[in-house]
Design a protein around this motif. Sequence first.
Motif, PDB file in Angstrom:
ATOM      1  N   ARG A 158       0.860  -1.189   0.000  1.00 59.63           N
ATOM      2  CA  ARG A 158       0.000   0.000   0.000  1.00 59.63           C
ATOM      3  C   ARG A 158       0.894   1.236   0.000  1.00 59.63           C
ATOM      4  O   ARG A 158       1.783   1.351   0.822  1.00 59.63           O
ATOM      5  CB  ARG A 158      -0.892  -0.025   1.230  1.00 59.63           C
ATOM      6  CG  ARG A 158      -1.914   1.079   1.244  1.00 59.63           C
ATOM      7  CD  ARG A 158      -2.809   0.971   2.461  1.00 59.63           C
ATOM      8  NE  ARG A 158      -3.639  -0.206   2.455  1.00 59.63           N
ATOM      9  CZ  ARG A 158      -4.799  -0.312   1.818  1.00 59.63           C
ATOM     10  NH1 ARG A 158      -5.250   0.693   1.116  1.00 59.63           N
ATOM     11  NH2 ARG A 158      -5.505  -1.409   1.887  1.00 59.63           N
ATOM     12  N   VAL A 159       0.643   2.158  -0.910  1.00 58.39           N
ATOM     13  CA  VAL A 159       1.491   3.339  -1.011  1.00 58.39           C
ATOM     14  C   VAL A 159       1.064   4.448  -0.056  1.00 58.39           C
ATOM     15  O   VAL A 159       1.859   5.299   0.292  1.00 58.39           O
ATOM     16  CB  VAL A 159       1.552   3.888  -2.453  1.00 58.39           C
ATOM     17  CG1 VAL A 159       2.226   2.890  -3.370  1.00 58.39           C
ATOM     18  CG2 VAL A 159       0.178   4.274  -2.967  1.00 58.39           C
ATOM     19  N   SER A 160      -0.183   4.449   0.355  1.00 55.56           N
ATOM     20  CA  SER A 160      -0.683   5.494   1.229  1.00 55.56           C
ATOM     21  C   SER A 160      -1.365   4.851   2.427  1.00 55.56           C
ATOM     22  O   SER A 160      -2.585   4.791   2.508  1.00 55.56           O
ATOM     23  CB  SER A 160      -1.648   6.410   0.465  1.00 55.56           C
ATOM     24  OG  SER A 160      -1.970   7.532   1.241  1.00 55.56           O
ATOM     25  N   GLY A 161      -0.541   4.367   3.359  1.00 52.41           N
ATOM     26  CA  GLY A 161      -1.094   3.620   4.475  1.00 52.41           C
ATOM     27  C   GLY A 161      -0.730   4.149   5.851  1.00 52.41           C
ATOM     28  O   GLY A 161      -0.989   3.494   6.857  1.00 52.41           O
ATOM     29  N   TRP A 162      -0.118   5.334   5.941  1.00 50.89           N
ATOM     30  CA  TRP A 162       0.180   5.936   7.242  1.00 50.89           C
ATOM     31  C   TRP A 162      -1.106   6.600   7.711  1.00 50.89           C
ATOM     32  O   TRP A 162      -1.600   7.540   7.084  1.00 50.89           O
ATOM     33  CB  TRP A 162       1.301   6.969   7.106  1.00 50.89           C
ATOM     34  CG  TRP A 162       1.765   7.565   8.391  1.00 50.89           C
ATOM     35  CD1 TRP A 162       2.805   7.125   9.167  1.00 50.89           C
ATOM     36  CD2 TRP A 162       1.245   8.739   9.056  1.00 50.89           C
ATOM     37  NE1 TRP A 162       2.955   7.937  10.270  1.00 50.89           N
ATOM     38  CE2 TRP A 162       2.003   8.940  10.226  1.00 50.89           C
ATOM     39  CE3 TRP A 162       0.215   9.623   8.777  1.00 50.89           C
ATOM     40  CZ2 TRP A 162       1.769   9.996  11.108  1.00 50.89           C
ATOM     41  CZ3 TRP A 162      -0.041  10.661   9.651  1.00 50.89           C
ATOM     42  CH2 TRP A 162       0.739  10.843  10.807  1.00 50.89           C
ATOM     43  N   LEU A 163      -1.693   6.098   8.800  1.00 49.75           N
ATOM     44  CA  LEU A 163      -2.996   6.595   9.254  1.00 49.75           C
ATOM     45  C   LEU A 163      -2.835   7.552  10.420  1.00 49.75           C
ATOM     46  O   LEU A 163      -2.121   7.271  11.383  1.00 49.75           O
ATOM     47  CB  LEU A 163      -3.879   5.413   9.683  1.00 49.75           C
ATOM     48  CG  LEU A 163      -4.071   4.303   8.653  1.00 49.75           C
ATOM     49  CD1 LEU A 163      -5.047   3.257   9.193  1.00 49.75           C
ATOM     50  CD2 LEU A 163      -4.547   4.851   7.324  1.00 49.75           C
ATOM     51  N   GLY A 164      -3.531   8.676  10.323  1.00 44.63           N
ATOM     52  CA  GLY A 164      -3.517   9.670  11.389  1.00 44.63           C
ATOM     53  C   GLY A 164      -4.929  10.154  11.672  1.00 44.63           C
ATOM     54  O   GLY A 164      -5.811  10.092  10.812  1.00 44.63           O
ATOM     55  N   GLN A 165      -5.127  10.619  12.895  1.00 40.66           N
ATOM     56  CA  GLN A 165      -6.430  11.158  13.279  1.00 40.66           C
ATOM     57  C   GLN A 165      -6.253  12.227  14.347  1.00 40.66           C
ATOM     58  O   GLN A 165      -5.260  12.242  15.069  1.00 40.66           O
ATOM     59  CB  GLN A 165      -7.340  10.056  13.816  1.00 40.66           C
ATOM     60  CG  GLN A 165      -6.900   9.455  15.123  1.00 40.66           C
ATOM     61  CD  GLN A 165      -7.806   8.321  15.596  1.00 40.66           C
ATOM     62  OE1 GLN A 165      -8.610   7.790  14.842  1.00 40.66           O
ATOM     63  NE2 GLN A 165      -7.670   7.949  16.861  1.00 40.66           N
ATOM     64  N   ARG A 166      -7.216  13.122  14.401  1.00 35.95           N
ATOM     65  CA  ARG A 166      -7.308  14.087  15.498  1.00 35.95           C
ATOM     66  C   ARG A 166      -8.782  14.337  15.764  1.00 35.95           C
ATOM     67  O   ARG A 166      -9.615  14.243  14.843  1.00 35.95           O
ATOM     68  CB  ARG A 166      -6.545  15.369  15.191  1.00 35.95           C
ATOM     69  CG  ARG A 166      -7.219  16.329  14.231  1.00 35.95           C
ATOM     70  CD  ARG A 166      -6.356  17.561  13.977  1.00 35.95           C
ATOM     71  NE  ARG A 166      -7.148  18.699  13.559  1.00 35.95           N
ATOM     72  CZ  ARG A 166      -6.643  19.797  13.041  1.00 35.95           C
ATOM     73  NH1 ARG A 166      -5.339  19.932  12.885  1.00 35.95           N
ATOM     74  NH2 ARG A 166      -7.423  20.800  12.696  1.00 35.95           N
ATOM     75  N   PRO A 167      -9.121  14.644  17.017  1.00 34.26           N
ATOM     76  CA  PRO A 167     -10.530  14.933  17.307  1.00 34.26           C
ATOM     77  C   PRO A 167     -10.979  16.185  16.563  1.00 34.26           C
ATOM     78  O   PRO A 167     -10.200  17.114  16.363  1.00 34.26           O
ATOM     79  CB  PRO A 167     -10.552  15.180  18.817  1.00 34.26           C
ATOM     80  CG  PRO A 167      -9.263  14.651  19.343  1.00 34.26           C
ATOM     81  CD  PRO A 167      -8.282  14.711  18.208  1.00 34.26           C
ATOM     82  N   THR A 168     -12.230  16.194  16.138  1.00 36.02           N
ATOM     83  CA  THR A 168     -12.772  17.400  15.515  1.00 36.02           C
ATOM     84  C   THR A 168     -13.069  18.422  16.607  1.00 36.02           C
ATOM     85  O   THR A 168     -13.262  18.066  17.773  1.00 36.02           O
ATOM     86  CB  THR A 168     -14.058  17.099  14.732  1.00 36.02           C
ATOM     87  OG1 THR A 168     -15.050  16.605  15.631  1.00 36.02           O
ATOM     88  CG2 THR A 168     -13.795  16.093  13.624  1.00 36.02           C
ATOM     89  N   ALA A 169     -13.106  19.679  16.221  1.00 34.85           N
ATOM     90  CA  ALA A 169     -13.367  20.746  17.183  1.00 34.85           C
ATOM     91  C   ALA A 169     -13.693  22.027  16.418  1.00 34.85           C
ATOM     92  O   ALA A 169     -13.241  22.197  15.279  1.00 34.85           O
ATOM     93  CB  ALA A 169     -12.140  20.978  18.068  1.00 34.85           C
TER      94      ALA A 169
END
Length: 180
Positions: A158-169
């Motif tokens: 997979r070429v684009s598999g670094w997953l990140g998240q942040r809470p919405t606000a």
Amino acid sequence: MKITSARPDDLAKLLAFREEAAAWLTRLGSDQWQRPYPADRLLATIRAGAVFMVIDGDLTAGTITLSPDVEEGLWTEQELSEPSTFVTKLTVARSHAGQNLGGRLLDWASDRAYRDGAEWLRLDAWTTNSALQRYYLRQGFEHVRTVFEGGAVNGGPRVSGWLGQRPTAPAVHGLEDETR
């Protein structure tokens, strides 16, 4: 600067914008975005109302795509059950680099996702682009994991598999929002 929804007649401009970004990434030594993006897929995304553009006078300064949908195989069933908005194709024109426009676009996306009831702003980044990953960490994203297998072509890497998240606000982003 104002943010607007992309229209079908913006297709050529957005494809050229992506080509500019791909050329810049190549100069940096990255293999990201080296294949041309299919025009029909971008047009479908525009028609779905998911593509947004930042306009500065007569110039397109940036673009971002927001969607409740995600590429299969990245997120777990538990994560997919949580209300989320997914960011893709965040791009800033070289003419506007270094002005925190990308950060402002992410804040706008977080604010919009929050108002739409999402708990998370999530994204996947190019697996080999460590500079981009560090950028997202500086923008408040937490690295969830990196998915290496199960790419779209033959189940390969997979070429684009670094997953990140942040809470919405709620966020102050300073963009004149013409999308609603």
